[in-house]
Design an enzyme around this catalytic site. Structure first.
Site, PDB file in Angstrom:
ATOM      1  N   CYS A 114      56.012  44.430 -89.050  1.00  0.00           N
ATOM      2  CA  CYS A 114      55.267  44.768 -87.822  1.00  0.00           C
ATOM      3  C   CYS A 114      55.030  43.550 -86.927  1.00  0.00           C
ATOM      4  CB  CYS A 114      53.930  45.405 -88.171  1.00  0.00           C
ATOM      5  SG  CYS A 114      54.138  46.882 -89.156  1.00  0.00           S
ATOM      6  N   HIS A 262      50.327  45.778 -81.497  1.00  0.00           N
ATOM      7  CA  HIS A 262      51.317  46.494 -82.306  1.00  0.00           C
ATOM      8  C   HIS A 262      50.757  47.889 -82.586  1.00  0.00           C
ATOM      9  CE1 HIS A 262      53.583  48.002 -85.578  1.00  0.00           C
ATOM     10  NE2 HIS A 262      52.618  47.807 -86.461  1.00  0.00           N
ATOM     11  N   ASN A 292      54.593  54.602 -85.421  1.00  0.00           N
ATOM     12  CA  ASN A 292      54.657  53.159 -85.653  1.00  0.00           C
ATOM     13  C   ASN A 292      56.125  52.771 -85.851  1.00  0.00           C
ATOM     14  OD1 ASN A 292      54.670  50.612 -86.852  1.00  0.00           O
ATOM     15  ND2 ASN A 292      52.887  51.006 -88.134  1.00  0.00           N
TER      16      ASN A 292
HETATM   17  O1  UT7 Z   1      51.998  48.804 -89.225  1.00  0.00           O
HETATM   18  C1  UT7 Z   1      51.644  48.083 -90.353  1.00  0.00           C
HETATM   19  C2  UT7 Z   1      50.248  48.170 -90.600  1.00  0.00           C
HETATM   20  N1  UT7 Z   1      49.892  49.504 -91.019  1.00  0.00           N
HETATM   21  C3  UT7 Z   1      48.705  49.934 -90.732  1.00  0.00           C
HETATM   22  O2  UT7 Z   1      47.968  49.271 -90.075  1.00  0.00           O
HETATM   23  C4  UT7 Z   1      48.264  51.256 -91.305  1.00  0.00           C
HETATM   24  C5  UT7 Z   1      46.844  51.146 -91.746  1.00  0.00           C
HETATM   25  N2  UT7 Z   1      46.336  52.300 -92.437  1.00  0.00           N
HETATM   26  C6  UT7 Z   1      46.207  53.518 -91.857  1.00  0.00           C
HETATM   27  O3  UT7 Z   1      46.595  53.692 -90.735  1.00  0.00           O
HETATM   28  C7  UT7 Z   1      45.496  54.596 -92.618  1.00  0.00           C
HETATM   29  O4  UT7 Z   1      44.987  54.075 -93.831  1.00  0.00           O
HETATM   30  C8  UT7 Z   1      46.388  55.830 -92.908  1.00  0.00           C
HETATM   31  C9  UT7 Z   1      46.646  56.591 -91.634  1.00  0.00           C
HETATM   32  C10 UT7 Z   1      47.681  55.414 -93.545  1.00  0.00           C
HETATM   33  C11 UT7 Z   1      45.692  56.779 -93.866  1.00  0.00           C
HETATM   34  O5  UT7 Z   1      44.440  57.164 -93.348  1.00  0.00           O
HETATM   35  P1  UT7 Z   1      43.147  57.136 -94.267  1.00  0.00           P
HETATM   36  O6  UT7 Z   1      42.042  57.589 -93.415  1.00  0.00           O
HETATM   37  O7  UT7 Z   1      43.039  55.760 -94.877  1.00  0.00           O
HETATM   38  O8  UT7 Z   1      43.441  58.239 -95.339  1.00  0.00           O
HETATM   39  P2  UT7 Z   1      43.614  58.114 -96.928  1.00  0.00           P
HETATM   40  O9  UT7 Z   1      44.895  57.467 -97.288  1.00  0.00           O
HETATM   41  O10 UT7 Z   1      42.369  57.570 -97.539  1.00  0.00           O
HETATM   42  O11 UT7 Z   1      43.695  59.643 -97.328  1.00  0.00           O
HETATM   43  C12 UT7 Z   1      42.593  60.525 -97.134  1.00  0.00           C
HETATM   44  C13 UT7 Z   1      42.998  61.905 -97.657  1.00  0.00           C
HETATM   45  C14 UT7 Z   1      43.538  61.885 -99.071  1.00  0.00           C
HETATM   46  O12 UT7 Z   1      43.121  63.077 -99.697  1.00  0.00           O
HETATM   47  P3  UT7 Z   1      41.861  63.094-100.704  1.00  0.00           P
HETATM   48  O13 UT7 Z   1      42.218  62.133-101.791  1.00  0.00           O
HETATM   49  O14 UT7 Z   1      40.702  62.624 -99.889  1.00  0.00           O
HETATM   50  O15 UT7 Z   1      41.782  64.513-101.140  1.00  0.00           O
HETATM   51  C15 UT7 Z   1      45.032  61.915 -98.881  1.00  0.00           C
HETATM   52  O16 UT7 Z   1      45.703  62.499 -99.971  1.00  0.00           O
HETATM   53  O17 UT7 Z   1      44.033  62.452 -96.822  1.00  0.00           O
HETATM   54  C16 UT7 Z   1      45.167  62.802 -97.659  1.00  0.00           C
HETATM   55  N3  UT7 Z   1      46.384  62.531 -96.890  1.00  0.00           N
HETATM   56  C17 UT7 Z   1      46.927  63.425 -96.060  1.00  0.00           C
HETATM   57  N4  UT7 Z   1      46.580  64.672 -95.733  1.00  0.00           N
HETATM   58  C18 UT7 Z   1      47.348  65.323 -94.849  1.00  0.00           C
HETATM   59  C19 UT7 Z   1      47.122  61.393 -96.861  1.00  0.00           C
HETATM   60  N5  UT7 Z   1      48.146  61.551 -96.017  1.00  0.00           N
HETATM   61  C20 UT7 Z   1      48.047  62.793 -95.508  1.00  0.00           C
HETATM   62  C21 UT7 Z   1      48.822  63.527 -94.591  1.00  0.00           C
HETATM   63  N6  UT7 Z   1      48.429  64.778 -94.270  1.00  0.00           N
HETATM   64  N7  UT7 Z   1      49.919  62.997 -93.981  1.00  0.00           N
END
Ligand code: UT7
Length: 335
Positions: A114, A262, A292
């Site tokens: 990135c 980014h 992204n």
């Molecule tokens: O470009 C390089 C740098 N990258 C970044 O900066 C990305 C940084 N991180 C993020 O953008 C976020 O952490 C994400 C968008 C990747 C994830 O968001 P989050 O709010 O941290 O969600 P999470 O991973 O904690 O997941 C929350 C819930 C989980 O379910 P439970 O365990 O709470 O029941 C996941 O299983 O959402 C679920 N989940 C989804 N649900 C529907 C994870 N991905 C999905 C999905 N659709 N695509």
């Protein structure tokens, strides 16, 4: 010593639009979750168009070169940033040299994910500063869609990333109060495996191991991201490196005319905007339309902002990136 300045910008994205609803036909996800957590509405995938990281990069480069008003043979050096090269080696810099029929100038590949485009600009800037080269082509291009786990198992990563390319032509600027004023680069390798793709790699799992195991549950060749940890580090490092760049140039947050972060997650950009009390007109985001695109995200956003007339001569433009490595950086520009 000279400065460098950006004189041509271009981007290319594949024609196929992939909506959140289309993703929900492949995995257990939905439009509401994706928009709420990331801001993304749709992204582009190359699908079966035959486009690759290098061909998209070439298309973006052609536009940038034309807009720079120079001939391809005036390019002295090529810098190509990507995490998704067509070939394991060589990197796509040489493919650009060949496709554009540029004479046998040097071509270097940047592997900073990135932060790749920011690192690429920093490299090009140094070569121009010293007078070694006059015109440098910097490309950021990414083909994620062929390498994502498109099942529910991979949904935490695969809904975020998209395909596309952006490019910039940098040239020598004799007035040292104009152009790229400074670049600031950082890394923290202790977090290398928080956002990584382990295989194929000589240190972890090479192709022979993957074939020998023939394990359908092997996830080592899909990107892994510890999302929450990456998010927390991103907001911290974005803030630090933007301030570092401003302070190095005795600038204040109010002096920013345009911040191009980014495009990692709209929530990260919004957090930075709020923290620095920036107006909407001071920050450009297009992650809604492209997801992204890692190394391509800044040049695509920069080009779109410029095309929309949001960047004018004399503006203070800030580029900032954070990603896998971890690596992060900023570029301060007097346009
Ligand atoms: O470009 C390089 C740098 N990258 C970044 O900066 C990305 C940084 N991180 C993020 O953008 C976020 O952490 C994400 C968008 C990747 C994830 O968001 P989050 O709010 O941290 O969600 P999470 O991973 O904690 O997941 C929350 C819930 C989980 O379910 P439970 O365990 O709470 O029941 C996941 O299983 O959402 C679920 N989940 C989804 N649900 C529907 C994870 N991905 C999905 C999905 N659709 N695509």
């Amino acid at each position: 010593m000279y400065n460098s300045k950006i004189v041509g910008l271009g981007y290319y994205v594949p024609e196929s639009v992939v909506t959140n609803d289309e993703l929900s036909t492949m995995m257990d996800t939905n439009d509401e979750w994706i928009q709420e957590r990331t801001g993304i509405k749709e992204r582009r995938w190359v699908k079966d168009s035959g486009e690759t990281t290098s061909t998209m990069g070439v298309k973006a480069a052609k536009v940038a070169i034309e807009r720079a008003g120079i001939d391809k043979d005036d390019i002295d050096f090529i810098v190509f940033a990507t995490l998704s090269p067509d070939l394991y080696f060589p990197g796509p810099g040489v493919q650009v040299q060949e496709a554009l029929a540029i004479k046998t100038v040097g071509a270097i590949d940047i592997r900073n994910q990135c932060s790749g485009f920011v690192y690429g600009i920093a490299v090009a800037d140094q070569f121009i500063k010293t007078g070694m080269y006059k015109n440098i082509l910097v490309v950021g291009s990414e083909l994620h869609s062929h390498g994502l786990d498109k099942t529910t198992r991979g949904r935490g990563v695969s809904v975020i990333f998209g395909d596309g390319a952006g490019a910039a032509v940098l040239t020598r600027e004799e007035d040292r109060s104009k152009g790229i004023l400074s670049t600031h680069l950082h890394s923290q390798g202790e977090h290398a495996e928080e956002l990584t793709l382990k295989a194929p790699g000589m240190g972890k799992r090479w192709v022979n191991d993957i074939i020998a195991d023939n394990d359908p549950n092997d996830e080592s060749y899909y990107p892994y991201m510890n999302g929450k940890f990456v998010f927390k580090n991103a907001v911290l490092r974005f803030s630090e490196v933007i301030m570092e760049g401003l302070m190095a140039n005795k600038l204040k947050v109010e002096d920013i005319d345009m911040l191009i972060p980014h495009q990692a997650n709209l929530r990260i950009s919004q957090f930075i905007q709020k923290k620095f009390k920036l107006q909407d007109r001071q920050v450009f985001n297009n992650i809604q339309n492209y997801g992204n695109t890692t190394a391509a995200s800044i040049p695509i956003a920069l080009t779109e902002a410029w095309e929309l007339g949001k960047i004018k001569e004399g503006d203070t433009v800030v580029l900032a990136a954070f990603g896998s490595g971890f690596t992060w950086g900023s570029v301060i520009i007097k346009w």
